[in-house]
Write an enzyme that holds these catalytic residues in place. Structure first.
Site, PDB file in Angstrom:
ATOM      1  CG  HIS A   1      -1.754  -1.106   1.228  1.00 12.45           C
ATOM      2  ND1 HIS A   1      -2.696  -1.501   0.337  1.00 12.45           N
ATOM      3  CD2 HIS A   1      -2.115  -2.256   2.318  1.00 12.45           C
ATOM      4  CE1 HIS A   1      -3.338  -2.644   0.648  1.00 12.45           C
ATOM      5  NE2 HIS A   1      -2.817  -3.017   1.975  1.00 12.45           N
TER       6      HIS A   1
ATOM      7  CG  HIS B   1       3.322   5.995   5.339  1.00  2.40           C
ATOM      8  ND1 HIS B   1       2.937   5.955   6.760  1.00  2.40           N
ATOM      9  CD2 HIS B   1       2.233   6.467   4.721  1.00  2.40           C
ATOM     10  CE1 HIS B   1       1.759   6.621   6.998  1.00  2.40           C
ATOM     11  NE2 HIS B   1       1.255   6.853   5.882  1.00  2.40           N
TER      12      HIS B   1
ATOM     13  CB  THR C   1      -5.395   8.373   5.279  1.00  7.19           C
ATOM     14  OG1 THR C   1      -4.032   7.948   5.097  1.00  7.19           O
ATOM     15  CG2 THR C   1      -5.201   9.778   5.788  1.00  7.19           C
ATOM     16  CB  THR C   2      -4.874   2.936   5.699  1.00  6.95           C
ATOM     17  OG1 THR C   2      -3.997   3.146   6.945  1.00  6.95           O
ATOM     18  CG2 THR C   2      -4.016   3.677   4.683  1.00  6.95           C
TER      19      THR C   2
END
Length: 243
Positions: free
Chosen positions: A83, A108, A194-195
């Site tokens: 991801h 990330h 946000t995931t």
């Protein structure tokens, strides 16, 4: 909520890089963002009212206290979890916000940016993810404009893992400090991961000053992931965006 936060911290620290977690959600199709809340009972927050990312606009003037950064060398490994590409950090680096110490767990990237500023999207965004001893979360976001190459990215990109599930050790020269702007003025809002599981109650601290990255650096990251990895903008609802 505390249980969800603890689970989120564990996932953020580990990268959740096993094949089972890879299959649970994605950025397109039936497992895309519009369906995250229905993919698992654990993802109920993905349909919440305080989700991220957002378009930061309509700013409210506030006396925001400076973020106290205490970043040391400590990059351990870089991994491709399917991801994103993520750099895991060892203990010893932190920020202080609201009188609370948040330890840096990892950073990330997303291409294009997830958050927008006054309607502007950026080709790359870094998220530096922190957790307190109580399990509360804080994310420092840094935008990148396409221009000259970024030295901090260059050091990490030399070990870029090409395949999902692949991880590589990093040299000590890779430092979180190198992807922070000199000017630490920031915007602030209350949001979420946000995931999945989209945990809410996350302090978002978005740097006002963008950095630069070369087109080659941005394209290399995008090529490794094979598709954009930005969650669509979420409704701001009644949340203030402070500056």
């Amino acid at each position: 909520m505390r249980k969800a936060l603890c689970v989120s911290v564990a996932l953020l620290a580990s990268g959740a890089a096993n094949a089972e977690s890879e299959a649970q959600w994605g950025y397109s199709g039936a497992k895309g963002p519009e369906n995250w809340a229905e993919l698992s009972p654990d993802n109920f927050a993905c349909a919440g009212k305080n989700q991220a990312p957002i378009n930061l606009t309509g700013f409210i003037e506030a006396e925001l206290q400076p973020i106290t950064f205490d970043y040391q060398k400590g990059a351990e490994q870089i991994l491709n979890n399917g991801h994103t590409v993520q750099v895991n950090y060892e203990q010893g680096s932190s920020i202080d916000v609201d009188g609370i110490t948040f330890d840096l767990k990892q950073f990330h990237f997303h291409a294009p940016s997830e958050n927008h500023i006054d309607g502007e999207s950026y080709p790359l965004e870094a998220h530096l993810v922190h957790a307190s001893d109580e399990g509360d979360l804080a994310v420092v976001a840094v935008m990148f404009e396409e221009d000259t190459a970024n030295e901090g990215l260059k050091k990490a990109w030399t070990k870029m893992p090409e395949q999902a599930g692949e991880e590589r050790a990093l040299p000590s020269s890779v430092r979180a400090e190198d992807i922070l702007p000199e000017n630490r003025d920031h915007y602030r809002f209350n949001g979420s991961l946000t995931t999945p599981p989209c945990t809410e109650g996350v302090r978002w601290l978005v740097m006002k000053q963008p950095l630069t990255a070369s087109s080659e650096q941005i394209e290399r990251f995008a090529d490794v992931l094979h598709e954009p990895n930005n969650r669509p903008l979420q409704p701001v609802n009644a949340r203030p965006v402070l500056q």
